[in-house]
Design a protein around this motif. Sequence first.
Motif, mmCIF file in Angstrom:
data_model
loop_
_atom_site.group_PDB
_atom_site.id
_atom_site.type_symbol
_atom_site.label_atom_id
_atom_site.label_comp_id
_atom_site.label_asym_id
_atom_site.label_seq_id
_atom_site.Cartn_x
_atom_site.Cartn_y
_atom_site.Cartn_z
ATOM 1 N N ASP A 196 20.796 6.069 -36.783
ATOM 2 C CA ASP A 196 22.068 6.218 -37.478
ATOM 3 C C ASP A 196 23.089 6.971 -36.627
ATOM 4 O O ASP A 196 23.779 7.869 -37.096
ATOM 5 C CB ASP A 196 21.867 6.902 -38.828
ATOM 6 C CG ASP A 196 23.042 6.681 -39.752
ATOM 7 O OD1 ASP A 196 23.781 5.704 -39.538
ATOM 8 O OD2 ASP A 196 23.222 7.490 -40.676
ATOM 9 N N CYS A 197 23.158 6.607 -35.352
ATOM 10 C CA CYS A 197 24.114 7.183 -34.403
ATOM 11 C C CYS A 197 25.105 6.106 -33.982
ATOM 12 O O CYS A 197 24.847 4.922 -34.139
ATOM 13 C CB CYS A 197 23.399 7.718 -33.163
ATOM 14 S SG CYS A 197 22.223 9.022 -33.524
ATOM 15 N N GLU A 198 26.211 6.546 -33.425
ATOM 16 C CA GLU A 198 27.244 5.606 -33.007
ATOM 17 C C GLU A 198 27.455 5.713 -31.504
ATOM 18 O O GLU A 198 27.587 6.814 -30.961
ATOM 19 C CB GLU A 198 28.545 5.915 -33.732
ATOM 20 C CG GLU A 198 29.656 4.961 -33.416
ATOM 21 C CD GLU A 198 30.941 5.336 -34.123
ATOM 22 O OE1 GLU A 198 31.959 4.692 -33.810
ATOM 23 O OE2 GLU A 198 30.945 6.250 -34.958
ATOM 24 N N LEU A 199 27.494 4.578 -30.835
ATOM 25 C CA LEU A 199 27.778 4.525 -29.415
ATOM 26 C C LEU A 199 29.290 4.528 -29.227
ATOM 27 O O LEU A 199 29.968 3.567 -29.589
ATOM 28 C CB LEU A 199 27.159 3.273 -28.790
ATOM 29 C CG LEU A 199 27.329 3.097 -27.296
ATOM 30 C CD1 LEU A 199 26.580 4.177 -26.536
ATOM 31 C CD2 LEU A 199 26.826 1.728 -26.873
ATOM 32 N N LEU A 200 29.828 5.611 -28.697
ATOM 33 C CA LEU A 200 31.274 5.730 -28.522
ATOM 34 C C LEU A 200 31.740 5.121 -27.204
ATOM 35 O O LEU A 200 32.797 4.489 -27.154
ATOM 36 C CB LEU A 200 31.691 7.203 -28.575
ATOM 37 C CG LEU A 200 31.377 7.943 -29.868
ATOM 38 C CD1 LEU A 200 31.762 9.397 -29.737
ATOM 39 C CD2 LEU A 200 32.092 7.294 -31.037
ATOM 40 N N GLU A 201 30.963 5.348 -26.154
ATOM 41 C CA GLU A 201 31.365 4.853 -24.843
ATOM 42 C C GLU A 201 30.114 4.580 -24.020
ATOM 43 O O GLU A 201 29.145 5.324 -24.077
ATOM 44 C CB GLU A 201 32.237 5.899 -24.142
ATOM 45 C CG GLU A 201 32.892 5.414 -22.892
ATOM 46 C CD GLU A 201 33.862 6.444 -22.341
ATOM 47 O OE1 GLU A 201 33.952 6.514 -21.103
ATOM 48 O OE2 GLU A 201 34.500 7.158 -23.133
ATOM 49 N N PHE A 202 30.164 3.503 -23.251
ATOM 50 C CA PHE A 202 29.057 3.125 -22.383
ATOM 51 C C PHE A 202 29.641 2.526 -21.116
ATOM 52 O O PHE A 202 30.355 1.550 -21.159
ATOM 53 C CB PHE A 202 28.150 2.091 -23.080
ATOM 54 C CG PHE A 202 26.938 1.718 -22.302
ATOM 55 C CD1 PHE A 202 25.761 2.407 -22.456
ATOM 56 C CD2 PHE A 202 26.980 0.682 -21.390
ATOM 57 C CE1 PHE A 202 24.639 2.065 -21.732
ATOM 58 C CE2 PHE A 202 25.872 0.331 -20.657
ATOM 59 C CZ PHE A 202 24.690 1.027 -20.829
ATOM 60 N N ASN A 203 29.368 3.160 -19.984
ATOM 61 C CA ASN A 203 29.789 2.587 -18.709
ATOM 62 C C ASN A 203 28.843 3.061 -17.629
ATOM 63 O O ASN A 203 27.995 3.918 -17.868
ATOM 64 C CB ASN A 203 31.253 2.928 -18.375
ATOM 65 C CG ASN A 203 31.510 4.409 -18.339
ATOM 66 O OD1 ASN A 203 30.621 5.211 -18.115
ATOM 67 N ND2 ASN A 203 32.752 4.772 -18.585
ATOM 68 N N GLY A 204 28.955 2.495 -16.472
ATOM 69 C CA GLY A 204 28.022 2.861 -15.424
ATOM 70 C C GLY A 204 28.562 2.639 -14.039
ATOM 71 O O GLY A 204 29.618 2.051 -13.845
ATOM 72 N N GLU A 205 27.806 3.131 -13.110
ATOM 73 C CA GLU A 205 28.057 2.991 -11.693
ATOM 74 C C GLU A 205 26.784 2.425 -11.076
ATOM 75 O O GLU A 205 25.773 2.302 -11.761
ATOM 76 C CB GLU A 205 28.415 4.356 -11.102
ATOM 77 C CG GLU A 205 29.668 4.950 -11.720
ATOM 78 C CD GLU A 205 29.926 6.367 -11.267
ATOM 79 O OE1 GLU A 205 29.465 6.744 -10.177
ATOM 80 O OE2 GLU A 205 30.581 7.095 -12.017
ATOM 81 N N PRO A 206 26.799 2.088 -9.803
ATOM 82 C CA PRO A 206 25.597 1.492 -9.203
ATOM 83 C C PRO A 206 24.345 2.367 -9.251
ATOM 84 O O PRO A 206 23.236 1.858 -9.190
ATOM 85 C CB PRO A 206 26.012 1.241 -7.750
ATOM 86 C CG PRO A 206 27.480 1.086 -7.803
ATOM 87 C CD PRO A 206 27.943 2.013 -8.883
ATOM 88 N N ASP A 207 24.496 3.691 -9.415
ATOM 89 C CA ASP A 207 23.313 4.552 -9.434
ATOM 90 C C ASP A 207 23.121 5.320 -10.736
ATOM 91 O O ASP A 207 22.155 6.066 -10.874
ATOM 92 C CB ASP A 207 23.343 5.530 -8.254
ATOM 93 C CG ASP A 207 24.527 6.467 -8.321
ATOM 94 O OD1 ASP A 207 25.481 6.174 -9.055
ATOM 95 O OD2 ASP A 207 24.495 7.498 -7.622
ATOM 96 N N ARG A 208 24.006 5.162 -11.714
ATOM 97 C CA ARG A 208 23.854 5.891 -12.973
ATOM 98 C C ARG A 208 24.599 5.208 -14.114
ATOM 99 O O ARG A 208 25.492 4.404 -13.895
ATOM 100 C CB ARG A 208 24.310 7.324 -12.824
ATOM 101 C CG ARG A 208 25.753 7.484 -12.460
ATOM 102 C CD ARG A 208 26.073 8.956 -12.209
ATOM 103 N NE ARG A 208 27.363 9.103 -11.593
ATOM 104 C CZ ARG A 208 27.572 9.184 -10.295
ATOM 105 N NH1 ARG A 208 26.558 9.103 -9.467
ATOM 106 N NH2 ARG A 208 28.778 9.321 -9.820
ATOM 107 N N VAL A 209 24.210 5.596 -15.337
ATOM 108 C CA VAL A 209 24.813 5.067 -16.555
ATOM 109 C C VAL A 209 25.264 6.254 -17.408
ATOM 110 O O VAL A 209 24.507 7.202 -17.597
ATOM 111 C CB VAL A 209 23.797 4.207 -17.345
ATOM 112 C CG1 VAL A 209 24.387 3.749 -18.652
ATOM 113 C CG2 VAL A 209 23.335 3.034 -16.522
#
Length: 117
Positions: A47-60
């Motif tokens: 019951d959580c909300e994903l506000l933002e998701f992005n990444g780079e070649p070595d991390r998220v």
Amino acid sequence: MYNHGFRSVYKLNAHIVLVVKYRRKGINVEILNRLKEIITAPLKKWDCELLEFNGEPDRVHILIDYKPDKPLSTLIENIKVCTDDRDRNRLSARINEAISAEESLPGKLIRVIRLSR
């Protein structure tokens, strides 16, 4: 926007950073999309909300909104288990291809390195 509970008003956000082992650059757009699918499942369950998701070649980078009755450490452990167990062979093969043909990643692929509230 704040959330309301019984006699409480709260807004709890957590910034979670998942890193490829040894910080090798192995995350491409396809892997990033698959990781987003994998991570959203336990967030809905908790019951959580994903506000933002992005990444780079070595991390998220993941920014989530969670409720105070959910222990954050258990939620992060659940996310780590999901990213480690689901499609491990398929994701590790794709990450290894993205890094190079001669290098391979042993063991767990992703680990949490930083958490800020």
